[in-house]
Design a protein around this motif. Sequence first.
Motif, PDB file in Angstrom:
ATOM      1  N   THR A 256       6.258  -0.047  -4.995  1.00 58.94           N
ATOM      2  CA  THR A 256       5.747  -0.068  -3.627  1.00 58.94           C
ATOM      3  C   THR A 256       6.794  -0.650  -2.676  1.00 58.94           C
ATOM      4  OG1 THR A 256       4.808  -2.315  -3.439  1.00 58.94           O
ATOM      5  CG2 THR A 256       3.567  -0.720  -4.743  1.00 58.94           C
TER       6      THR A 256
ATOM      7  N   TRP B 171      -1.019   4.835   1.818  1.00 64.31           N
ATOM      8  CA  TRP B 171      -2.123   3.886   1.901  1.00 64.31           C
ATOM      9  C   TRP B 171      -2.815   3.734   0.545  1.00 64.31           C
ATOM     10  CZ3 TRP B 171      -2.568   0.210   5.154  1.00 64.31           C
ATOM     11  CH2 TRP B 171      -3.748  -0.513   5.259  1.00 64.31           C
ATOM     12  N   GLY B 172      -2.013   3.515  -0.508  1.00 63.25           N
ATOM     13  CA  GLY B 172      -2.590   3.269  -1.819  1.00 63.25           C
ATOM     14  C   GLY B 172      -2.440   4.439  -2.791  1.00 63.25           C
TER      15      GLY B 172
ATOM     16  N   ASN C 260       0.803  -1.222   0.000  1.00 67.25           N
ATOM     17  CA  ASN C 260       0.000   0.000   0.000  1.00 67.25           C
ATOM     18  C   ASN C 260       0.835   1.271   0.000  1.00 67.25           C
ATOM     19  OD1 ASN C 260      -2.550  -1.117  -0.113  1.00 67.25           O
ATOM     20  ND2 ASN C 260      -2.702  -1.382   2.097  1.00 67.25           N
TER      21      ASN C 260
END
Length: 278
Positions: free
Chosen positions: A23, A277-278, A6
């Motif tokens: 990521t 968070w994404g 994330n």
Amino acid sequence: PEIPGNEILALEHAADGTLWIGTTGGISRHVQGRTERFSFGETLPRKIVSDFLIDPDGTVWFATHSGLGKYDGRTFVMFTAKEGLPSNGVSSVLRADDGILWLGTWHGLVRFKGESYTLLEPFEGLSRHDLGFLHQARDGTIWFGTQVYGAGRYDGTEFSRLGVENGLLSDHIFDIAETSDGALWFATPQGLSKFNGTTVVNYTEKDGLLSRWVMDIHVDSDDVLWCATLLGVSRFDPKGFTRFTNRDGLRNHEGETAGVFAVEPDPDGGHLIGTGWG
């Protein structure tokens, strides 16, 4: 599930429209409306991917904490300390105008020419520190960010540095960007610094910057700066700063503002924002 982590650290578009997503858990790519994990990322001992470089022929280079990756569309190759790199930790990668590949690693600045590596130490002790973002300016000089030495500059012959003694807010440089007037912008943990070739102008929360921790800078075609900070995104134009925070939808899993680490333009005219968070 198509994105292995994330925390989004790097975003880069290829000429064919493919979006590469780096990521803390590996790599994904978004192509033709589909997002898919890129399988080699599952085999990396340390899956953190911090930067991409895409050559004109479509070859993708990956800066990872497990070495330098190369993908030509068919096969994937890793370059590590076994092949001569001074460190498996690669933070950034740049293709200069003369074709030479430059790497920012955990053990200093590396010039990769053909199959040979050269570790450069323009400042004493630099090879013991992580190098951040690499940037080639319009005049051809190579700039690189360091953790403790400020911004380094290589003009093809000599090295010099720009640091707090010259007016920068910090000697820890996260990112370097350039506007069409040739001014260089430095992202630091103390704010945003602008260098016009002779003088430095600084911007902090007092000037409207959302957070002093600036992690990434994207300059769009109108010379507007999009700054990724630990409290959201700050947009900067001649009129000043505009903020984008949790009120605009930037949230992490607990509803708080998500730290932003990467900003990339989207083909539809918007921007992709890589958060914690994404």
